[in-house]
Design an enzyme around this catalytic site. Structure first.
Site, PDB file in Angstrom:
ATOM      1  N   TRP A  41      81.490  63.572  -4.084  1.00 25.44           N
ATOM      2  CA  TRP A  41      80.306  62.649  -3.957  1.00 25.44           C
ATOM      3  C   TRP A  41      78.941  63.329  -4.873  1.00 25.44           C
ATOM      4  O   TRP A  41      78.571  64.308  -4.498  1.00 25.44           O
ATOM      5  CB  TRP A  41      79.756  62.279  -2.709  1.00 25.44           C
ATOM      6  CG  TRP A  41      78.594  61.599  -2.389  1.00 25.44           C
ATOM      7  CD1 TRP A  41      77.457  61.938  -1.601  1.00 25.44           C
ATOM      8  CD2 TRP A  41      78.117  60.262  -3.076  1.00 25.44           C
ATOM      9  NE1 TRP A  41      76.338  60.993  -1.409  1.00 25.44           N
ATOM     10  CE2 TRP A  41      76.794  60.090  -2.244  1.00 25.44           C
ATOM     11  CE3 TRP A  41      78.549  59.400  -3.923  1.00 25.44           C
ATOM     12  CZ2 TRP A  41      75.886  59.077  -2.729  1.00 25.44           C
ATOM     13  CZ3 TRP A  41      77.671  58.369  -4.254  1.00 25.44           C
ATOM     14  CH2 TRP A  41      76.503  58.043  -3.630  1.00 25.44           C
ATOM     15  N   GLY A  42      78.763  62.723  -5.988  1.00 25.45           N
ATOM     16  CA  GLY A  42      77.403  63.285  -6.576  1.00 25.45           C
ATOM     17  C   GLY A  42      76.236  62.782  -6.425  1.00 25.45           C
ATOM     18  O   GLY A  42      75.770  62.041  -6.860  1.00 25.45           O
ATOM     19  N   SER A  43      75.886  63.493  -5.261  1.00 23.70           N
ATOM     20  CA  SER A  43      74.858  62.804  -4.431  1.00 23.70           C
ATOM     21  C   SER A  43      73.269  63.274  -5.036  1.00 23.70           C
ATOM     22  O   SER A  43      73.230  64.262  -5.286  1.00 23.70           O
ATOM     23  CB  SER A  43      74.843  63.645  -2.961  1.00 23.70           C
ATOM     24  OG  SER A  43      73.740  63.701  -2.450  1.00 23.70           O
ATOM     25  N   GLY A  44      72.496  62.016  -5.185  1.00 24.99           N
ATOM     26  CA  GLY A  44      71.079  62.122  -5.403  1.00 24.99           C
ATOM     27  C   GLY A  44      70.304  63.282  -4.381  1.00 24.99           C
ATOM     28  O   GLY A  44      69.491  63.863  -5.148  1.00 24.99           O
ATOM     29  N   PHE A  45      70.679  62.785  -3.354  1.00 25.71           N
ATOM     30  CA  PHE A  45      70.077  63.620  -2.200  1.00 25.71           C
ATOM     31  C   PHE A  45      70.232  65.159  -2.325  1.00 25.71           C
ATOM     32  O   PHE A  45      69.184  65.864  -2.459  1.00 25.71           O
ATOM     33  CB  PHE A  45      70.214  63.136  -0.957  1.00 25.71           C
ATOM     34  CG  PHE A  45      69.783  63.821   0.400  1.00 25.71           C
ATOM     35  CD1 PHE A  45      68.690  63.435   0.691  1.00 25.71           C
ATOM     36  CD2 PHE A  45      70.475  64.986   0.947  1.00 25.71           C
ATOM     37  CE1 PHE A  45      68.086  64.204   1.987  1.00 25.71           C
ATOM     38  CE2 PHE A  45      70.042  65.596   1.936  1.00 25.71           C
ATOM     39  CZ  PHE A  45      68.524  65.066   2.330  1.00 25.71           C
ATOM     40  N   ASP A  55      64.195  62.918  -2.479  1.00 25.27           N
ATOM     41  CA  ASP A  55      64.980  62.148  -3.283  1.00 25.27           C
ATOM     42  C   ASP A  55      64.269  60.801  -3.448  1.00 25.27           C
ATOM     43  O   ASP A  55      64.494  59.816  -2.844  1.00 25.27           O
ATOM     44  CB  ASP A  55      66.255  62.068  -2.532  1.00 25.27           C
ATOM     45  CG  ASP A  55      67.402  60.917  -2.849  1.00 25.27           C
ATOM     46  OD1 ASP A  55      67.361  60.821  -4.085  1.00 25.27           O
ATOM     47  OD2 ASP A  55      68.317  60.752  -2.200  1.00 25.27           O
ATOM     48  N   ASP A  82      76.394  58.944  -8.007  1.00 23.72           N
ATOM     49  CA  ASP A  82      75.268  58.108  -7.181  1.00 23.72           C
ATOM     50  C   ASP A  82      74.168  58.012  -8.190  1.00 23.72           C
ATOM     51  O   ASP A  82      73.154  58.765  -8.648  1.00 23.72           O
ATOM     52  CB  ASP A  82      74.675  59.229  -6.106  1.00 23.72           C
ATOM     53  CG  ASP A  82      73.292  58.555  -5.415  1.00 23.72           C
ATOM     54  OD1 ASP A  82      73.108  57.609  -5.492  1.00 23.72           O
ATOM     55  OD2 ASP A  82      73.033  59.428  -4.530  1.00 23.72           O
ATOM     56  N   ARG A 153      75.631  49.103  -3.560  1.00 25.38           N
ATOM     57  CA  ARG A 153      75.356  49.585  -2.199  1.00 25.38           C
ATOM     58  C   ARG A 153      74.110  48.797  -1.709  1.00 25.38           C
ATOM     59  O   ARG A 153      73.218  48.500  -2.571  1.00 25.38           O
ATOM     60  CB  ARG A 153      74.813  50.774  -2.450  1.00 25.38           C
ATOM     61  CG  ARG A 153      73.852  51.629  -1.349  1.00 25.38           C
ATOM     62  CD  ARG A 153      73.634  53.139  -1.471  1.00 25.38           C
ATOM     63  NE  ARG A 153      72.690  53.527  -0.777  1.00 25.38           N
ATOM     64  CZ  ARG A 153      72.521  54.801  -0.711  1.00 25.38           C
ATOM     65  NH1 ARG A 153      73.286  55.713  -1.648  1.00 25.38           N
ATOM     66  NH2 ARG A 153      71.451  55.320  -0.023  1.00 25.38           N
ATOM     67  N   HIS A 184      75.131  50.977   4.236  1.00 26.47           N
ATOM     68  CA  HIS A 184      74.190  52.130   4.496  1.00 26.47           C
ATOM     69  C   HIS A 184      73.676  51.916   5.774  1.00 26.47           C
ATOM     70  O   HIS A 184      73.151  50.506   5.968  1.00 26.47           O
ATOM     71  CB  HIS A 184      73.418  52.756   3.575  1.00 26.47           C
ATOM     72  CG  HIS A 184      73.014  54.123   3.762  1.00 26.47           C
ATOM     73  ND1 HIS A 184      74.058  54.898   4.559  1.00 26.47           N
ATOM     74  CD2 HIS A 184      72.374  54.886   2.982  1.00 26.47           C
ATOM     75  CE1 HIS A 184      73.790  56.294   4.446  1.00 26.47           C
ATOM     76  NE2 HIS A 184      72.528  56.229   3.464  1.00 26.47           N
TER      77      HIS A 184
HETATM   78  C1  SPV Z   1      72.839  60.744  -1.415  1.00 24.59           C
HETATM   79  O1  SPV Z   1      73.688  61.531  -0.566  1.00 24.59           O
HETATM   80  O2  SPV Z   1      72.087  60.755  -2.331  1.00 24.59           O
HETATM   81  C2  SPV Z   1      73.035  59.169  -0.625  1.00 24.59           C
HETATM   82  C3  SPV Z   1      73.198  59.079   0.578  1.00 24.59           C
HETATM   83  O3  SPV Z   1      72.425  58.283  -1.349  1.00 24.59           O
HETATM   84  S1  SPV Z   1      71.660  59.014   1.536  1.00 24.59           S
HETATM   85  O4  SPV Z   1      70.999  60.194   1.463  1.00 24.59           O
HETATM   86  O5  SPV Z   1      72.064  58.702   2.770  1.00 24.59           O
HETATM   87  O6  SPV Z   1      70.981  57.829   0.885  1.00 24.59           O
HETATM   88 MG    MG Z   2      71.285  58.792  -3.193  1.00 22.06          MG
END
Ligand code: SPV
Ligand code: MG
Length: 288
Positions: A41-45, A55, A82, A153, A184
């Site tokens: 998961w290339g997470s933005g967070f 974020d 993401d 999403r 979510h």
């Molecule tokens: C992320 O991991 O960047 C997500 C999931 O989008 S959340 O932080 O729960 O929005």
């Molecule tokens: Mg994100």
């Protein structure tokens, strides 16, 4: 569809959901693949946290894209990028997604919030959604022949709009061509997610990010027979922060580095993760 997208699509099995682990750089992606996760998961967070910024659409998409490309280059698990809101409107999406496709990602996840976004899990965050028709246009703009899967999403539950609106949006996004719908929630129990999953007609598989309701096990999700992918949303960065804090505190408290030696990765381990064996092959073949 790319090879990575094909592999990911084949793994979106509601009877046995794929599990993705978050990453914030190439190394964490490599560790996730090494551990056996089905996807990264290339997470933005995570990427935002790794830069110590919120974020909230603060990092440029080029920074995110470069991170995704680096993740693709060093390991074989499909990367789920993401892309937040897709950088703005449908025009932004139409220019952005081909760049992610060129970077080799298997899927993009795009959320129906307004740009600039706020983090979904942030207490009292700004959670405004774009109109359904506008987001359908963004999904259509994201779909390219031979390109990544498009996971739409909806943040309807996060925004407090209720299950009926979340279902309406999910159905509209599937109608627009989304390959899967990420629903979510930030409730501390899985109740609203379970209710949504039961009500979901199952036109496309669902995707969950159970950060806020961690007690819901993978087996319980599989039993719903609606979810194709479970994303561990931020566990790489949280593990890294906890491990670094503990190590740094011990070194200062003990006045030396000896005490942490057997609690941290060895230098040899880091060399291996850097691909040292490949470099040795290259040296042997070409260095004269
Ligand atoms: C992320 O991991 O960047 C997500 C999931 O989008 S959340 O932080 O729960 O929005
Ligand atoms: Mg994100």
């Amino acid at each position: 569809m790319t090879d990575a997208s094909e592999r990911l699509r084949a793994r979106l099995n509601p009877h046995r959901p794929a599990i993705a682990m978050s990453a914030h750089n190439a190394l964490s992606a490599k560790l996730a693949a090494e551990a056996g996760f089905d996807a990264v998961w290339g997470s933005g967070f995570e990427l935002s946290a790794a830069h110590a910024v919120p974020d909230a659409s603060i990092l440029s998409w080029e920074t995110h894209l470069a991170a995704m490309r680096a993740m693709v280059e060093v390991q074989h698990a499909p990367v789920v990028a993401d892309i937040d809101t897709g950088g703005g409107n449908a025009v932004s999406v139409a220019y952005l997604v081909p760049r992610y496709a060129a970077a080799g990602v298997a899927a993009v996840v795009m959320e129906d919030k307004t740009f600039p976004k706020d983090s979904s899990l942030r207490a009292e965050g700004r959670q405004e959604l774009v109109r359904i028709e506008e987001f359908q246009g963004k999904i259509e703009a994201a779909r390219i022949d031979g390109g990544p899967l498009v996971i739409a999403r909806t943040e309807a539950l996060i925004a407090g709009l209720g299950e009926a609106e979340a279902l309406r949006r999910g159905a509209a996004y599937a109608e627009a061509g989304a390959d899967a719908v990420l629903i979510h929630s930030k409730q501390k129990t899985p109740d609203e997610i379970l209710s949504f999953c039961h009500a979901w007609p199952g036109r496309v598989p669902l995707v969950l990010v159970p950060t806020a309701y961690p007690r819901l096990s993978f087996a319980e999700v599989a039993a719903l027979e609606k979810v194709g992918l479970i994303i561990c949303g931020n566990h790489a960065i949280r593990a890294a922060v906890a491990a670094m804090r503990a190590t740094f505190a011990t070194i200062l408290a003990e006045g030396g580095i000896a005490g942490v030696e057997d609690r941290i990765a060895s230098v040899a381990d880091i060399f291996a993760l850097q691909g040292d064996s490949h470099m040795r092959e290259v040296e042997a073949r070409f260095l004269r």
